[in-house]
Each structure stands twice: as structure tokens, then as C-alpha cells.
Design a protein around this motif. Sequence first.
Motif, PDB file in Angstrom:
ATOM      1  N   SER A 278      -0.214   6.121 -13.956  1.00 36.72           N
ATOM      2  CA  SER A 278       0.861   6.219 -12.978  1.00 36.72           C
ATOM      3  C   SER A 278       1.657   4.911 -12.957  1.00 36.72           C
ATOM      4  CB  SER A 278       0.243   6.501 -11.614  1.00 36.72           C
ATOM      5  OG  SER A 278       1.232   6.558 -10.637  1.00 36.72           O
ATOM      6  N   ALA A 280       5.032   4.778 -12.782  1.00 30.48           N
ATOM      7  CA  ALA A 280       6.353   4.921 -12.156  1.00 30.48           C
ATOM      8  C   ALA A 280       6.413   4.183 -10.827  1.00 30.48           C
ATOM      9  CB  ALA A 280       6.651   6.405 -11.930  1.00 30.48           C
ATOM     10  N   ILE A 282       7.656   4.905  -7.765  1.00 37.37           N
ATOM     11  CA  ILE A 282       8.131   6.071  -7.009  1.00 37.37           C
ATOM     12  C   ILE A 282       8.508   5.625  -5.597  1.00 37.37           C
ATOM     13  CG2 ILE A 282       7.495   8.397  -6.215  1.00 37.37           C
ATOM     14  CD1 ILE A 282       5.274   8.336  -8.420  1.00 37.37           C
ATOM     15  N   ALA A 283       9.652   6.090  -5.120  1.00 45.23           N
ATOM     16  CA  ALA A 283      10.098   5.686  -3.780  1.00 45.23           C
ATOM     17  C   ALA A 283       9.048   6.101  -2.752  1.00 45.23           C
ATOM     18  CB  ALA A 283      11.429   6.352  -3.465  1.00 45.23           C
ATOM     19  N   ASP A 284       8.759   5.192  -1.818  1.00 45.70           N
ATOM     20  CA  ASP A 284       7.823   5.530  -0.739  1.00 45.70           C
ATOM     21  C   ASP A 284       8.544   6.237   0.402  1.00 45.70           C
ATOM     22  OD1 ASP A 284       5.485   4.481  -1.871  1.00 45.70           O
ATOM     23  OD2 ASP A 284       6.105   2.443  -1.347  1.00 45.70           O
ATOM     24  N   THR A 309       7.702   9.883   1.407  1.00 52.79           N
ATOM     25  CA  THR A 309       7.572  10.823   0.292  1.00 52.79           C
ATOM     26  C   THR A 309       6.073  11.075   0.091  1.00 52.79           C
ATOM     27  OG1 THR A 309       7.442   8.951  -1.190  1.00 52.79           O
ATOM     28  CG2 THR A 309       9.619   9.974  -0.919  1.00 52.79           C
ATOM     29  N   THR A 310       5.749  11.999  -0.767  1.00 52.27           N
ATOM     30  CA  THR A 310       4.331  12.208  -1.091  1.00 52.27           C
ATOM     31  C   THR A 310       3.863  11.052  -1.968  1.00 52.27           C
ATOM     32  OG1 THR A 310       4.802  14.545  -1.171  1.00 52.27           O
ATOM     33  CG2 THR A 310       2.697  13.850  -2.115  1.00 52.27           C
ATOM     34  N   ASP A 311       2.689  10.523  -1.681  1.00 54.83           N
ATOM     35  CA  ASP A 311       2.092   9.549  -2.597  1.00 54.83           C
ATOM     36  C   ASP A 311       1.435  10.353  -3.721  1.00 54.83           C
ATOM     37  OD1 ASP A 311       0.413   7.742  -3.964  1.00 54.83           O
ATOM     38  OD2 ASP A 311       0.511   6.383  -2.246  1.00 54.83           O
ATOM     39  N   VAL A 312       2.097  10.368  -4.869  1.00 52.28           N
ATOM     40  CA  VAL A 312       1.675  11.243  -5.968  1.00 52.28           C
ATOM     41  C   VAL A 312       0.266  10.872  -6.445  1.00 52.28           C
ATOM     42  CG1 VAL A 312       2.300  12.130  -8.250  1.00 52.28           C
ATOM     43  CG2 VAL A 312       4.100  11.412  -6.658  1.00 52.28           C
ATOM     44  N   LEU A 313       0.045   9.583  -6.596  1.00 54.64           N
ATOM     45  CA  LEU A 313      -1.247   9.120  -7.112  1.00 54.64           C
ATOM     46  C   LEU A 313      -2.372   9.432  -6.125  1.00 54.64           C
ATOM     47  CD1 LEU A 313      -2.643   7.688  -9.425  1.00 54.64           C
ATOM     48  CD2 LEU A 313      -2.039   5.505  -8.401  1.00 54.64           C
ATOM     49  N   PHE A 329      -1.094   1.592 -10.834  1.00 52.73           N
ATOM     50  CA  PHE A 329      -0.509   0.256 -10.925  1.00 52.73           C
ATOM     51  C   PHE A 329      -0.358  -0.295  -9.515  1.00 52.73           C
ATOM     52  CE2 PHE A 329       0.899  -0.598 -15.308  1.00 52.73           C
ATOM     53  CZ  PHE A 329       0.393   0.561 -15.887  1.00 52.73           C
ATOM     54  N   VAL A 331       1.555  -3.393  -7.485  1.00 50.64           N
ATOM     55  CA  VAL A 331       2.440  -4.556  -7.461  1.00 50.64           C
ATOM     56  C   VAL A 331       2.116  -5.307  -6.183  1.00 50.64           C
ATOM     57  CG1 VAL A 331       4.842  -5.298  -7.349  1.00 50.64           C
ATOM     58  CG2 VAL A 331       4.204  -3.336  -8.753  1.00 50.64           C
ATOM     59  N   LYS A 343      -6.540  -0.603  -3.150  1.00 51.01           N
ATOM     60  CA  LYS A 343      -5.718   0.505  -3.648  1.00 51.01           C
ATOM     61  C   LYS A 343      -6.550   1.404  -4.558  1.00 51.01           C
ATOM     62  CE  LYS A 343      -1.417  -0.768  -3.563  1.00 51.01           C
ATOM     63  NZ  LYS A 343      -0.185  -1.474  -3.927  1.00 51.01           N
ATOM     64  N   ARG A 346      -8.823   3.398  -2.267  1.00 51.52           N
ATOM     65  CA  ARG A 346      -8.084   4.351  -1.413  1.00 51.52           C
ATOM     66  C   ARG A 346      -7.567   5.537  -2.223  1.00 51.52           C
ATOM     67  NH1 ARG A 346      -4.307   1.017   0.523  1.00 51.52           N
ATOM     68  NH2 ARG A 346      -2.504   1.900  -0.516  1.00 51.52           N
ATOM     69  N   LYS A 347      -7.107   5.244  -3.453  1.00 50.27           N
ATOM     70  CA  LYS A 347      -6.504   6.315  -4.247  1.00 50.27           C
ATOM     71  C   LYS A 347      -7.497   6.945  -5.225  1.00 50.27           C
ATOM     72  CE  LYS A 347      -1.824   4.522  -3.689  1.00 50.27           C
ATOM     73  NZ  LYS A 347      -0.451   4.591  -4.180  1.00 50.27           N
TER      74      LYS A 347
HETATM   75  N1  CTP Z   1       2.725   5.773  -6.358  1.00 50.27           N
HETATM   76  C1  CTP Z   1       2.763   7.168  -6.319  1.00 50.27           C
HETATM   77  N2  CTP Z   1       3.549   7.805  -5.401  1.00 50.27           N
HETATM   78  C2  CTP Z   1       4.300   7.095  -4.532  1.00 50.27           C
HETATM   79  C3  CTP Z   1       4.262   5.676  -4.566  1.00 50.27           C
HETATM   80  C4  CTP Z   1       3.460   5.049  -5.490  1.00 50.27           C
HETATM   81  O1  CTP Z   1       2.095   7.816  -7.118  1.00 50.27           O
HETATM   82  N3  CTP Z   1       5.064   7.750  -3.655  1.00 50.27           N
HETATM   83  C5  CTP Z   1       1.837   5.120  -7.347  1.00 50.27           C
HETATM   84  C6  CTP Z   1       2.524   4.178  -8.293  1.00 50.27           C
HETATM   85  O2  CTP Z   1       2.928   4.847  -9.481  1.00 50.27           O
HETATM   86  C7  CTP Z   1       1.436   3.136  -8.582  1.00 50.27           C
HETATM   87  C8  CTP Z   1       0.616   3.108  -7.338  1.00 50.27           C
HETATM   88  O3  CTP Z   1       0.934   4.316  -6.625  1.00 50.27           O
HETATM   89  O4  CTP Z   1       0.604   3.539  -9.651  1.00 50.27           O
HETATM   90  C9  CTP Z   1       0.826   1.903  -6.446  1.00 50.27           C
HETATM   91  O5  CTP Z   1       2.040   1.938  -5.854  1.00 50.27           O
HETATM   92  P1  CTP Z   1       2.577   0.819  -4.789  1.00 50.27           P
HETATM   93  O6  CTP Z   1       3.874   1.297  -4.274  1.00 50.27           O
HETATM   94  O7  CTP Z   1       2.508  -0.531  -5.373  1.00 50.27           O
HETATM   95  O8  CTP Z   1       1.468   0.814  -3.697  1.00 50.27           O
HETATM   96  P2  CTP Z   1       1.277   1.626  -2.403  1.00 50.27           P
HETATM   97  O9  CTP Z   1       0.042   2.426  -2.606  1.00 50.27           O
HETATM   98  O10 CTP Z   1       2.515   2.399  -2.069  1.00 50.27           O
HETATM   99  O11 CTP Z   1       0.973   0.526  -1.304  1.00 50.27           O
HETATM  100  P3  CTP Z   1       1.876  -0.669  -0.720  1.00 50.27           P
HETATM  101  O12 CTP Z   1       3.281  -0.188  -0.636  1.00 50.27           O
HETATM  102  O13 CTP Z   1       1.247  -0.901   0.580  1.00 50.27           O
HETATM  103  O14 CTP Z   1       1.692  -1.813  -1.649  1.00 50.27           O
END
Ligand code: CTP
Length: 407
Positions: A278, A280, A282-284, A309-313, A329, A331, A343, A346-347
Motif C-alpha cells: 500500500s 499510495a 490516499i486522502a484521509d 474517507t475509508t482507510d483502505v489498508l 507505508f 510517513v 500503525k 493497528r492495521k
Molecule cells: N492508507 C490507506 N487508506 C487511507 C489512508 C492511508 O490505505 N485512506 C494507507 C497508506 O497507503 C499507507 C498507510 O495507510 O500504506 C499509512 O498511511 P498514513 O496516512 O501515513 O497513516 P495513517 O494511518 O493515516 O495515520 P496518521 O495520519 O495518523 O499518520
Amino acid sequence: MFPSNRFKNKRLLVGITGGIAAYKITELVRFLVTEGAQVQVVMTAAAEQFITRTTMETLSQHPVASEMFPQNRFAGTHHIHLADQMDAAIIAPATYNMIGKIHAGVADDLLTTIVAALQCPVVLAPAMNVHMWENPILQRNLNELRQLGYLICEPEEGFLAEGYHGKGRLARLEYLLQYLYKALHPQRDSLKGKKVLVTAGRTEEPLDPVRMLTNRSSGKMGYALAWEAFARGADVTLVHGPTDLPAPMEVNDIPVNTAEEMFQAVREQFSDSDIYLSAAAIADFTPQAVSDKKIKKREGEFHLPLKRTTDVLQYVGENKRSDQVLVGFAVETDQTLENARKKLERKNLDMVVLNNPLEAGSGFRQDTNKATLIHRNGEIKELALMPKLDVAYEIFEFLKQHLKSKH
Ligand code: CTP
């Protein structure tokens, strides 16, 4: 184009045959030399009708070989020495005639004689008129050469030198390099039969017909992972947001725009995948409502309501089978290791790739990355700053042990 340490100090044979696409090989040779490869160009007599030896000698910084029995020089077993030295070879453009000769086992000039003696992986990049390309004799030859282990980098469709459209244009530089990277790969085809799903790039969340919310992700890390999985022989599906990068060759390419579209695409593909990476960004959050007309400016503050949005991962982590491997991934700019580990838990990931965009040379739009790989079993590998393609290699190497135990 992906730089990689894989090309450094590698001895590469670039065979040029007589087609109009020969001039494009200047760019290939220049790139490989810049990457630190030692390039030996071999040209057929017909190739010299299209491009000069001087051009190729200047770019490769090495004499071009073209004659079996050169005047003023001892020839002897020159062709065998050249063949024995090589780590990989590419014949580009490979004409109908050249492919026919290699297939038939003909060795009647320097290039065909070297090819006959090569021990290293060989890439053939055909380029010709569409009707020659479609000729069943050529297709049979290519199929049989494929079975013999030759890597065939197929031509593209587009405007041909004859003035009409069709398949037959030499594959673009990125694709030639994708194949050369595969040819040089020490773990080539080690993931044959495995299905790898990669997400890459940014999403774009529309606000009105002319505006959107997005981020700076270029997609390079995800595309590098797709290249790496391709080189290892996996069936690769790449779900990606808008990007300037060309879709990698022979990859199931699924372009999307929004986070919701990415979620739907991943949901459809995931159950069929062995490994999900994963990458990408992806917009939160996405705008609560999308205006169908351009939002006009007005006085005072403007508040934009957003929704999650949906957290895809997260979704994939909650729904995965025990034989599926998940790589996320992270960041992070502070408490990096601790946050990345959280992370991972949690995921429900097998592995997390930690990046700190504040480190020099790392992060969005760069060709390099400095990553730390963290496995759920506690193992940590801190990587040096390196090209993203080499980071992709390290990620798959790190996963290797784990894959063995799961599959
Ligand atoms: N990701 C996802 N769907 C989302 C946002 C993120 O699948 N809507 C995935 C990204 O592709 C990445 C991982 O989640 O592999 C981590 O994303 P990141 O935005 O860094 O972390 P978050 O879990 O959103 O936590 P935070 O914003 O608190 O750092």
C-alpha cells in the motif's frame, strides 16, 4: 525512468540492428552509462545505415564492434570474449530479419555470432511495420524464443514510420529499462505464480468542476514496487492515482482518481492477491459535498467541511486471510519508530516501510528514499539513502523469509 544501483558496473551488450528506431538507442545507452554500466555496442551493417558508429562510440565511451573480421586488428575469438563478459544483453531494435536469424540459429555476422555464444539473459525489443509484426512466422519465432528464455519487450502501438497507425513502434525507453532491470535481477522470476497488488500515487478529491484536494505524491515508490514485482515474475496489478509516469509494461493497470475509487478497486482485487503493498498516499479526508458549479469567491472566511474517507489498508488488514501478506507505508516526522510500529499493529500488517520526509533525499517526488523496514516479528532494517527501485528490491528481500513460511 528509474535510476538503480543495479546497473552500476554491469557489462551490458547493446545490439543495434537496421531499423529506423535505431536512433532511439542513443537515449538508452546514455542512460545506462550515466547509471555506471559498461556498455558494449554492437551494430549490424544495416544499423549503420540508420545511425553512425561515431554517435554510439561517443555515447558509450567505447569502440563499437560491428565486423567479424575487422581490418587492422586481430579478430581471433573476439566474438566469444565479448559474449563471455556480459551480464545482460539487449537487441534493440530487433528487426524481423534478426529475430528470424536468432530463431533459426543463424550466425552469419558479428552480432548473431555473439548472440549464439551469450550465456547471460537476452532481451529482444522488436520494432517493425505492423504487418511484419502480425506475420505468424514472426509470432511463432517470438513464442518459441520466449520459451527458450529470451525476454521479449513487445513494441507499442502508435504512429509508424510508414505514415499510419499500428503496433510495431519500439517500446519506449522506460520499457526497455524495465526489461533490462529484469534481465539483471538476481531473483528473476522468483515470485512466478504469485499475485502482487500495489497502490501508488495520490488521490484527487474534487471540490467543484475546477478544484480538488490532493497531495504531492508522484507515484514513484509504488511504480518502483510494480517494476520490482514484475522482475520477480509476479502477476502485478497496479491501482494508481493520477501520475505522469507511464504504466509499466505487462502490468494490470487500474487508474483511479478519488480515495473512494481506490478503495473500490482494491476491494475488488484484494481477495485474489498474495501480497498487498500500500504505497499510495490516499486522502484521509474528502469534501462533504461536491459543487457541480464553480464555487465563486466571497468576502470573509471560507470553511470547507470534510468527511473521512475509508482507510483502505485498515479495511484490508481487517479482512485479510492468514496466507496474505500486507505491507503498509508510514510517513512519520516524529517518534518515527514508535508510531510506525503502532500503525503496523493497528492495521494488522506484516511489515511497515517507514519514511521520514524531513530527511534529505527522502519523500515525495524524489528518485531516492531513506527507509526503515519493520517486520511484525520485531525485526528492523535501516536502509541507506538509495534509489526507490533499490528500496523496492530491499522490501521484497525483507519479505522473502516471511513469504517462505506463509506459502
Ligand atoms: N492508507 C490507506 N487508506 C487511507 C489512508 C492511508 O490505505 N485512506 C494507507 C497508506 O497507503 C499507507 C498507510 O495507510 O500504506 C499509512 O498511511 P498514513 O496516512 O501515513 O497513516 P495513517 O494511518 O493515516 O495515520 P496518521 O495520519 O495518523 O499518520
